[in-house]
Design a protein around this motif. Structure first.
Motif, PDB file in Angstrom:
ATOM      1  N   ASP A 232       0.906  -1.319   0.050  1.00 23.09           N
ATOM      2  CA  ASP A 232      -0.386   0.046   0.167  1.00 23.09           C
ATOM      3  C   ASP A 232       1.023   1.510   0.581  1.00 23.09           C
ATOM      4  O   ASP A 232       0.382   2.137   0.712  1.00 23.09           O
ATOM      5  CB  ASP A 232      -1.060   0.112   1.495  1.00 23.09           C
ATOM      6  N   GLY A 233       2.160   1.135  -0.914  1.00 28.56           N
ATOM      7  CA  GLY A 233       2.845   2.346  -0.747  1.00 28.56           C
ATOM      8  C   GLY A 233       3.757   2.884   0.450  1.00 28.56           C
ATOM      9  O   GLY A 233       4.420   3.780   0.525  1.00 28.56           O
ATOM     10  N   ALA A 234       3.954   2.026   1.228  1.00 26.47           N
ATOM     11  CA  ALA A 234       4.993   2.096   2.135  1.00 26.47           C
ATOM     12  C   ALA A 234       6.170   1.298   2.589  1.00 26.47           C
ATOM     13  O   ALA A 234       5.321  -0.332   2.217  1.00 26.47           O
ATOM     14  CB  ALA A 234       3.998   2.316   3.973  1.00 26.47           C
ATOM     15  N   ILE A 235       6.772   1.292   3.074  1.00 22.68           N
ATOM     16  CA  ILE A 235       7.881   0.576   3.234  1.00 22.68           C
ATOM     17  C   ILE A 235       7.903  -0.950   4.562  1.00 22.68           C
ATOM     18  O   ILE A 235       7.782   0.123   5.498  1.00 22.68           O
ATOM     19  CB  ILE A 235       9.255   1.115   3.266  1.00 22.68           C
ATOM     20  N   VAL A 236       7.098  -2.103   4.284  1.00 21.56           N
ATOM     21  CA  VAL A 236       7.255  -2.385   5.722  1.00 21.56           C
ATOM     22  C   VAL A 236       7.889  -3.682   6.222  1.00 21.56           C
ATOM     23  O   VAL A 236       7.330  -4.373   7.114  1.00 21.56           O
ATOM     24  CB  VAL A 236       5.832  -3.330   5.504  1.00 21.56           C
ATOM     25  N   ASP A 237       8.772  -3.638   5.369  1.00 24.96           N
ATOM     26  CA  ASP A 237      10.185  -4.868   6.270  1.00 24.96           C
ATOM     27  C   ASP A 237      11.045  -4.975   4.969  1.00 24.96           C
ATOM     28  O   ASP A 237      11.154  -3.934   4.551  1.00 24.96           O
ATOM     29  CB  ASP A 237       9.314  -6.161   6.193  1.00 24.96           C
ATOM     30  N   GLN A 238      11.855  -5.078   5.560  1.00 29.02           N
ATOM     31  CA  GLN A 238      13.074  -5.212   4.965  1.00 29.02           C
ATOM     32  C   GLN A 238      13.945  -6.341   5.581  1.00 29.02           C
ATOM     33  O   GLN A 238      14.078  -6.475   6.959  1.00 29.02           O
ATOM     34  CB  GLN A 238      13.839  -3.968   5.120  1.00 29.02           C
ATOM     35  N   LEU A 239      14.465  -7.181   4.827  1.00 28.98           N
ATOM     36  CA  LEU A 239      15.157  -8.543   4.646  1.00 28.98           C
ATOM     37  C   LEU A 239      16.774  -7.916   4.638  1.00 28.98           C
ATOM     38  O   LEU A 239      17.681  -7.906   3.135  1.00 28.98           O
ATOM     39  CB  LEU A 239      15.015  -9.602   4.039  1.00 28.98           C
ATOM     40  N   GLN A 240      17.525  -8.970   5.144  1.00 28.79           N
ATOM     41  CA  GLN A 240      18.999  -8.376   4.721  1.00 28.79           C
ATOM     42  C   GLN A 240      19.725  -9.983   4.855  1.00 28.79           C
ATOM     43  O   GLN A 240      19.313 -11.091   5.140  1.00 28.79           O
ATOM     44  CB  GLN A 240      20.144  -8.416   6.185  1.00 28.79           C
ATOM     45  N   ASN A 241      20.414 -10.134   3.971  1.00 26.28           N
ATOM     46  CA  ASN A 241      21.090 -11.749   3.336  1.00 26.28           C
ATOM     47  C   ASN A 241      20.057 -12.223   2.211  1.00 26.28           C
ATOM     48  O   ASN A 241      19.816 -13.342   3.345  1.00 26.28           O
ATOM     49  CB  ASN A 241      21.778 -11.961   3.966  1.00 26.28           C
ATOM     50  N   PRO A 242      18.307 -11.999   2.078  1.00 26.32           N
ATOM     51  CA  PRO A 242      17.730 -12.865   2.488  1.00 26.32           C
ATOM     52  C   PRO A 242      17.799 -14.380   1.011  1.00 26.32           C
ATOM     53  O   PRO A 242      18.627 -14.493   0.753  1.00 26.32           O
ATOM     54  CB  PRO A 242      16.606 -11.972   1.169  1.00 26.32           C
ATOM     55  N   THR A 243      17.206 -15.219   1.765  1.00 24.53           N
ATOM     56  CA  THR A 243      16.519 -16.368   0.849  1.00 24.53           C
ATOM     57  C   THR A 243      15.498 -16.459   0.502  1.00 24.53           C
ATOM     58  O   THR A 243      14.890 -15.672   0.660  1.00 24.53           O
ATOM     59  CB  THR A 243      16.820 -17.874   1.436  1.00 24.53           C
ATOM     60  N   ALA A 244      14.776 -17.699  -1.090  1.00 24.25           N
ATOM     61  CA  ALA A 244      13.620 -17.165  -1.277  1.00 24.25           C
ATOM     62  C   ALA A 244      12.726 -17.641   0.028  1.00 24.25           C
ATOM     63  O   ALA A 244      11.799 -17.033  -0.188  1.00 24.25           O
ATOM     64  CB  ALA A 244      14.771 -18.494  -2.474  1.00 24.25           C
ATOM     65  N   GLN A 245      13.607 -18.889   0.849  1.00 24.47           N
ATOM     66  CA  GLN A 245      12.765 -18.831   2.147  1.00 24.47           C
ATOM     67  C   GLN A 245      12.437 -18.070   2.863  1.00 24.47           C
ATOM     68  O   GLN A 245      11.070 -17.778   2.938  1.00 24.47           O
ATOM     69  CB  GLN A 245      12.779 -20.214   2.798  1.00 24.47           C
ATOM     70  N   THR A 246      13.238 -17.635   3.247  1.00 23.60           N
ATOM     71  CA  THR A 246      12.776 -15.829   3.805  1.00 23.60           C
ATOM     72  C   THR A 246      11.881 -15.036   2.803  1.00 23.60           C
ATOM     73  O   THR A 246      11.302 -14.272   3.745  1.00 23.60           O
ATOM     74  CB  THR A 246      13.394 -15.584   4.441  1.00 23.60           C
ATOM     75  N   VAL A 247      11.860 -14.696   2.353  1.00 27.64           N
ATOM     76  CA  VAL A 247      11.035 -14.123   0.973  1.00 27.64           C
ATOM     77  C   VAL A 247       9.759 -14.050   1.364  1.00 27.64           C
ATOM     78  O   VAL A 247       8.796 -13.537   1.216  1.00 27.64           O
ATOM     79  CB  VAL A 247      12.279 -13.399   0.012  1.00 27.64           C
ATOM     80  N   LEU A 248       9.817 -15.634   0.976  1.00 27.06           N
ATOM     81  CA  LEU A 248       8.194 -16.501   0.740  1.00 27.06           C
ATOM     82  C   LEU A 248       7.757 -16.191   1.421  1.00 27.06           C
ATOM     83  O   LEU A 248       6.310 -15.354   2.472  1.00 27.06           O
ATOM     84  CB  LEU A 248       8.457 -17.894   1.031  1.00 27.06           C
ATOM     85  N   SER A 249       8.478 -15.966   3.164  1.00 25.16           N
ATOM     86  CA  SER A 249       7.651 -16.072   4.029  1.00 25.16           C
ATOM     87  C   SER A 249       7.745 -14.632   5.111  1.00 25.16           C
ATOM     88  O   SER A 249       6.275 -14.225   5.076  1.00 25.16           O
ATOM     89  CB  SER A 249       8.620 -16.264   5.777  1.00 25.16           C
ATOM     90  N   ALA A 250       8.682 -13.232   4.371  1.00 26.46           N
ATOM     91  CA  ALA A 250       8.191 -11.199   4.679  1.00 26.46           C
ATOM     92  C   ALA A 250       6.506 -12.075   3.635  1.00 26.46           C
ATOM     93  O   ALA A 250       5.693 -10.860   4.260  1.00 26.46           O
ATOM     94  CB  ALA A 250       9.537 -11.454   4.313  1.00 26.46           C
ATOM     95  N   LEU A 251       6.915 -12.146   2.317  1.00 27.35           N
ATOM     96  CA  LEU A 251       5.550 -12.140   1.601  1.00 27.35           C
ATOM     97  C   LEU A 251       3.370 -12.524   1.865  1.00 27.35           C
ATOM     98  O   LEU A 251       3.184 -12.368   1.714  1.00 27.35           O
ATOM     99  CB  LEU A 251       6.028 -12.249   0.324  1.00 27.35           C
ATOM    100  N   ALA A 252       4.403 -13.816   2.719  1.00 32.45           N
ATOM    101  CA  ALA A 252       2.763 -14.613   3.217  1.00 32.45           C
ATOM    102  C   ALA A 252       1.470 -13.548   3.798  1.00 32.45           C
ATOM    103  O   ALA A 252       0.964 -13.984   3.704  1.00 32.45           O
ATOM    104  CB  ALA A 252       3.827 -15.824   3.913  1.00 32.45           C
ATOM    105  N   GLY A 253       2.336 -12.521   4.578  1.00 33.51           N
ATOM    106  CA  GLY A 253       1.741 -11.528   5.034  1.00 33.51           C
ATOM    107  C   GLY A 253       0.694 -11.017   4.563  1.00 33.51           C
ATOM    108  O   GLY A 253      -0.194  -9.929   5.116  1.00 33.51           O
TER     109      GLY A 253
END
Length: 256
Positions: A232-253
């Motif tokens: 919705d136009g705002a930064i809601v999370d930032q991931l350092q040294n991401p993996t595909a799994q951590t990205v999927l988890s962050a997007l899940a919600g």
């Protein structure tokens, strides 16, 4: 998931390659019922040599953010800087010159000149700037992208994936300080896509280029040093040294 809201104070420092400070961008009418807020008071900075992926659900503002950072779109309020240069309010001519000298673009639409062959399309930005290509870099890029036998072909003689590879080579050959990439592997097979992502990663690590990539692909994002997540136009999370799994988890919600 921990939510990290963008800070309201400026974050740009001398070591910042690109920065947005309190940027708001809206589309539509003048009343609340028809106005769409694409970016809502976004503050974010990108360091030299950092490879960042921008992600989020459809309509989250990720492409709008990239366009505003690159000076391809204006902002309603706030400011954007490339290095120490504030680009907010710059004339179209000055923006064009800045992009030609300091920015590379990789877009899904390729934007190749149909009357030029692949080699001339790759060299076009250098020709416009009055400079010549680094022969070793040219050879390395076309070898990595598998384009050595396609240099004399015009765009209509190339597949979509080959056209994308030409566009990627064109962006890298100018050695820009910043490369903006919009789904750069979207038209590529998995093997070539992986090679492109590795090349972008090396460009950041070895050449100090700042890579800012919009993607919906967690695998592609896992090659980045950092993932910035919008909703919705705002930064809601930032991931350092991401993996595909951590990205999927962050997007899940987020409904992504």
């Amino acid at each position: 998931m921990t939510v990290h809201r963008a800070p309201s104070t400026p974050t740009q420092t001398i070591s910042t390659a690109v920065a947005a400070q309190a940027v708001t961008k809206t589309f539509g009418g003048s009343d609340d019922a028809t106005r769409v807020t694409a970016l809502d008071n976004v503050t974010v900075a990108f360091r030299p040599g950092e490879f960042t992926a921008i992600m989020g659900p459809s309509g989250s503002g990720k492409s709008t953010l990239m366009h505003c950072l690159a000076g391809l779109d204006t902002v309603d309020s706030g400011r954007v800087a490339i290095g120490s240069t504030i680009i907010t309010g710059m004339s179209d001519r000055d923006l064009t010159l800045l992009r030609r000298r300091r920015i590379g673009f990789i877009f899904q639409s390729f934007n190749l000149v149909p009357t030029l062959n692949a080699r001339d399309n790759m060299l076009l930005p250098l020709d416009l700037a009055g400079t010549s290509a680094d022969d070793d870099l040219f050879a390395h890029i076309i070898d990595t992208l598998g384009l050595a036998d396609r240099l004399a072909h015009t765009p209509h003689e190339l597949s979509g994936g080959q056209q994308q590879r030409v566009a990627i080579a064109r962006a890298l050959l100018t050695r820009p300080a910043v490369i903006f990439a919009d789904e750069p592997t979207g038209a590529l097979d998995s093997t070539t896509g992986t090679e492109v992502l590795e090349l972008l990663s090396r460009s950041a690590r070895e050449m100090g280029q700042t890579i800012i990539m919009v993607t919906h692909d967690p695998h592609a994002a896992s090659y980045a040093d950092r993932v910035v997540v919008l909703k919705d136009g705002a930064i809601v999370d930032q991931l350092q040294n991401p993996t595909a799994q951590t990205v999927l988890s962050a997007l899940a919600g987020l409904g992504a």
